[in-house]
Design a protein around this motif. Sequence first.
Motif, PDB file in Angstrom:
ATOM      1  N   TYR A  70      22.970  31.928  45.761  1.00  0.00           N
ATOM      2  CA  TYR A  70      21.992  33.003  44.991  1.00  0.00           C
ATOM      3  C   TYR A  70      20.983  32.377  45.591  1.00  0.00           C
ATOM      4  O   TYR A  70      20.826  31.404  45.123  1.00  0.00           O
ATOM      5  CB  TYR A  70      22.117  33.384  43.421  1.00  0.00           C
ATOM      6  CG  TYR A  70      23.538  34.020  43.530  1.00  0.00           C
ATOM      7  CD1 TYR A  70      24.157  35.011  43.797  1.00  0.00           C
ATOM      8  CD2 TYR A  70      24.922  33.131  43.241  1.00  0.00           C
ATOM      9  CE1 TYR A  70      24.922  35.872  43.832  1.00  0.00           C
ATOM     10  CE2 TYR A  70      26.372  33.704  43.254  1.00  0.00           C
ATOM     11  CZ  TYR A  70      25.988  34.806  43.617  1.00  0.00           C
ATOM     12  OH  TYR A  70      27.570  35.779  42.843  1.00  0.00           O
ATOM     13  N   GLU A 110      34.016  28.300  44.863  1.00  0.00           N
ATOM     14  CA  GLU A 110      34.890  28.927  43.698  1.00  0.00           C
ATOM     15  C   GLU A 110      34.649  29.209  42.668  1.00  0.00           C
ATOM     16  O   GLU A 110      33.092  29.683  42.939  1.00  0.00           O
ATOM     17  CB  GLU A 110      36.383  28.189  44.210  1.00  0.00           C
ATOM     18  CG  GLU A 110      37.374  28.843  43.258  1.00  0.00           C
ATOM     19  CD  GLU A 110      37.664  30.396  44.557  1.00  0.00           C
ATOM     20  OE1 GLU A 110      38.195  29.798  46.430  1.00  0.00           O
ATOM     21  OE2 GLU A 110      37.592  31.173  44.324  1.00  0.00           O
ATOM     22  N   ASN A 111      35.032  28.366  41.507  1.00  0.00           N
ATOM     23  CA  ASN A 111      34.268  28.752  40.758  1.00  0.00           C
ATOM     24  C   ASN A 111      33.793  28.094  39.600  1.00  0.00           C
ATOM     25  O   ASN A 111      33.036  27.736  38.574  1.00  0.00           O
ATOM     26  CB  ASN A 111      36.053  28.489  39.600  1.00  0.00           C
ATOM     27  CG  ASN A 111      36.292  30.064  39.550  1.00  0.00           C
ATOM     28  OD1 ASN A 111      35.927  31.054  40.214  1.00  0.00           O
ATOM     29  ND2 ASN A 111      37.147  30.183  39.398  1.00  0.00           N
ATOM     30  N   GLU A 134      35.580  31.180  54.471  1.00  0.00           N
ATOM     31  CA  GLU A 134      36.313  32.313  54.562  1.00  0.00           C
ATOM     32  C   GLU A 134      37.466  32.675  55.692  1.00  0.00           C
ATOM     33  O   GLU A 134      38.687  33.144  55.470  1.00  0.00           O
ATOM     34  CB  GLU A 134      35.394  33.485  53.903  1.00  0.00           C
ATOM     35  CG  GLU A 134      35.531  34.810  54.057  1.00  0.00           C
ATOM     36  CD  GLU A 134      34.787  35.972  54.311  1.00  0.00           C
ATOM     37  OE1 GLU A 134      33.210  35.139  54.637  1.00  0.00           O
ATOM     38  OE2 GLU A 134      34.683  36.867  55.087  1.00  0.00           O
ATOM     39  N   MET A 135      37.188  31.869  56.530  1.00  0.00           N
ATOM     40  CA  MET A 135      37.704  32.536  57.950  1.00  0.00           C
ATOM     41  C   MET A 135      39.546  31.509  57.842  1.00  0.00           C
ATOM     42  O   MET A 135      41.107  31.431  57.956  1.00  0.00           O
ATOM     43  CB  MET A 135      37.757  31.753  59.171  1.00  0.00           C
ATOM     44  CG  MET A 135      36.520  31.867  59.603  1.00  0.00           C
ATOM     45  SD  MET A 135      36.582  33.397  60.106  1.00  0.00           S
ATOM     46  CE  MET A 135      37.371  33.114  62.196  1.00  0.00           C
ATOM     47  N   LYS A 136      39.436  30.119  56.814  1.00  0.00           N
ATOM     48  CA  LYS A 136      40.370  29.653  56.043  1.00  0.00           C
ATOM     49  C   LYS A 136      41.769  29.922  55.103  1.00  0.00           C
ATOM     50  O   LYS A 136      42.293  29.574  55.473  1.00  0.00           O
ATOM     51  CB  LYS A 136      40.648  28.552  56.907  1.00  0.00           C
ATOM     52  CG  LYS A 136      40.147  27.483  55.775  1.00  0.00           C
ATOM     53  CD  LYS A 136      39.990  26.465  56.131  1.00  0.00           C
ATOM     54  CE  LYS A 136      39.290  25.511  55.928  1.00  0.00           C
ATOM     55  NZ  LYS A 136      39.097  24.164  55.947  1.00  0.00           N
ATOM     56  N   GLY A 137      40.704  31.272  54.673  1.00  0.00           N
ATOM     57  CA  GLY A 137      41.154  31.572  53.316  1.00  0.00           C
ATOM     58  C   GLY A 137      41.008  30.603  52.566  1.00  0.00           C
ATOM     59  O   GLY A 137      41.911  31.042  51.323  1.00  0.00           O
ATOM     60  N   GLY A 138      40.093  29.315  52.796  1.00  0.00           N
ATOM     61  CA  GLY A 138      39.671  28.333  51.344  1.00  0.00           C
ATOM     62  C   GLY A 138      39.399  28.474  49.944  1.00  0.00           C
ATOM     63  O   GLY A 138      39.098  29.548  49.467  1.00  0.00           O
ATOM     64  N   ARG A 193      36.195  30.076  47.966  1.00  0.00           N
ATOM     65  CA  ARG A 193      34.914  30.771  48.306  1.00  0.00           C
ATOM     66  C   ARG A 193      33.443  30.416  47.426  1.00  0.00           C
ATOM     67  O   ARG A 193      32.942  30.139  46.669  1.00  0.00           O
ATOM     68  CB  ARG A 193      35.509  32.624  47.114  1.00  0.00           C
ATOM     69  CG  ARG A 193      34.814  33.414  48.081  1.00  0.00           C
ATOM     70  CD  ARG A 193      35.076  34.610  47.425  1.00  0.00           C
ATOM     71  NE  ARG A 193      35.378  34.503  46.269  1.00  0.00           N
ATOM     72  CZ  ARG A 193      36.456  35.268  45.034  1.00  0.00           C
ATOM     73  NH1 ARG A 193      36.163  37.098  46.511  1.00  0.00           N
ATOM     74  NH2 ARG A 193      36.651  35.859  44.488  1.00  0.00           N
ATOM     75  N   PHE A 212      27.964  28.390  44.226  1.00  0.00           N
ATOM     76  CA  PHE A 212      29.327  28.376  43.099  1.00  0.00           C
ATOM     77  C   PHE A 212      30.058  27.592  44.627  1.00  0.00           C
ATOM     78  O   PHE A 212      30.396  28.618  45.673  1.00  0.00           O
ATOM     79  CB  PHE A 212      29.708  29.595  42.610  1.00  0.00           C
ATOM     80  CG  PHE A 212      28.809  29.619  41.694  1.00  0.00           C
ATOM     81  CD1 PHE A 212      29.645  29.184  39.879  1.00  0.00           C
ATOM     82  CD2 PHE A 212      28.401  30.716  41.340  1.00  0.00           C
ATOM     83  CE1 PHE A 212      29.025  29.905  38.818  1.00  0.00           C
ATOM     84  CE2 PHE A 212      27.481  30.982  40.214  1.00  0.00           C
ATOM     85  CZ  PHE A 212      27.803  30.920  39.013  1.00  0.00           C
TER      86      PHE A 212
END
Lengths: 334, 248
Positions: free
Chosen positions: B69, B12-13, B59-63, B65, B10
């Motif tokens: 799996y 994000e969504n 994740e580090m730059k907050g972008g 996710r 994924f």
Amino acid sequence: MKRSERVDRGINVRSEGIYAISSLKEILYLAGPRMALVLILFLLPVVLDSVPYWKRVVNIMLVYSLLAISFDFLANYVGLVCLGCSFFVGVGGYTSAILNSYLHVPIYLSIPLASVLGAVICTLLLLPCLWLRGVYFAIITLMYPLLLTRVIEALNIFGGTNGISGIESLPGNDLENYIIIVVMLAILFGLRRFVNQDIGLVMRGVKDNDQSIRASGINVTWIKTQAVFIASLIGCFAGSYLVHLYIWAGLSLFALDFSIIPIAAVTIGGSGFLIGAVVGSFILVPLSEFLRFFGSFRIVIYCVVLTLFIVFKSEGIMMYISRRYHQFERWVDV
Amino acid sequence: MLKASDLMVFYENMLALNNVTIDIKSNSITGIFGSNSAGKSTLMHMISGIILDMQKKEEMKGGERISSYGTIDFEHQEISKLKPHERARMGIILCPERRRIFAESSVMENLKIGAFLSTSAETKENLDYVLHIFPHLTKHLHRQGGFLSGGEQQMLAIGRAIMAKPKLLLLDEPLLGLSPLYQKIVVTAIKEIRNSKKIAIIITEQYARPIIPIIEYGYIIENGSSVLEGTGNELLDNPDVKSAYFGV
């Protein structure tokens, strides 16, 4: 298997279009955070009325947030990493001091005049290295404050190491606060608007891919010149305000503090937001005042806090807060 | 040799890979075909582990996710939690899309960087081998990588991947932007590599025609799911596939 999913809040989606003004709730959702910032800033001098020392700290904090805004604007919207905010502060400060002390220009003229004149001087001095990119521009901006310090010291001009004294002070305690508050808010909101105008979009394009901008028939150096002028205007205003606050201009205006703390503030607050720069300095400057209690151990704690922030919350506080504000999380099946 | 089961990714969504299962046999060439945004590159990133690196950086730059799996079994070892460099040490080497060669290093240096994991004897042997299958590179050995033509850069990128002693070589769109002549050279070379090095190769491509003669098995991915699999001829027989990926 479960996965946490981020979803925009309904109100966030609603308030994007014309429905933003459909009800008080939507209006509050959009304007609330901005109003809160304005309200807090205007109330600060009233609340801290009994502790003049902390009122001073608020002023310094706002000066640093101006510098941080200027750094954030140059670095994240134009792609010029400027390590020398103290260059802007020094030039603005000295220009203001010369105007006011030597030429007897009244204070209400000397601050705006010094901001514009200083910005012109800074832009002209940086002009030869504007076509440089990345580390070259950074090094030159880092070098200029050192250079000017030595020039003033060696030629013994502008008061040499003693600095220029006898500068008119800012009128009244409250006005001294409100001038910088109003200017900071005006610059913050103005610049946020500016970066979304056509010229702002071109500047962001310069950061992303300057070759494509050139191919579109736009003179990149001219765009960068304008950006540097805006950034140095902000920095020079901060410098000239400081000079009138301290009633003294000296070599400490070129101190490394003015270059480093804004960068740290942007890192902590979140880069590329402008508001992040402000929030960062609202945290760092008071923190550094609190830490005076620890004496010379202050810098160590300061550095540890900074490092922890960069390692564990490198996205920046504002990024985190705005995501929490606009989105919520829920668990869904994969 | 490699079996990746139930891969899901994924951004994000957005679902980029949906329950994809692929099975790679040793000493074979496998083709993965799909249009833009089908999930080919994501699949390559999953196998090579680059997705974990992307995950960390975002994740580090907050972008966005990125969540992934699924299980990846490589030579009877579960590797889906291993970092990209550990997978490279095991022999899964990615030759990335758009080549990503080191533009300011010379061709020789590029190849030597690729050989970081080999001993000097292996390096020498592999270097001779790369220059043998890509004779074009010989005369440019001391030119900067960035000044090579697109086709030569692609050869260099494949050469650099070979220098790392792959057991499983992942070629992400190796024919991107190449002329038919260069496509032919690269395709022949890929076949030659498989035959002499006895390694498994996965190729992703949008246009299947140049690749289909050399593959043993192929998968077709659409919108993140694997819709069809089979040998080259089986894929060719499907009328939908024919029109979509072979331009017939």
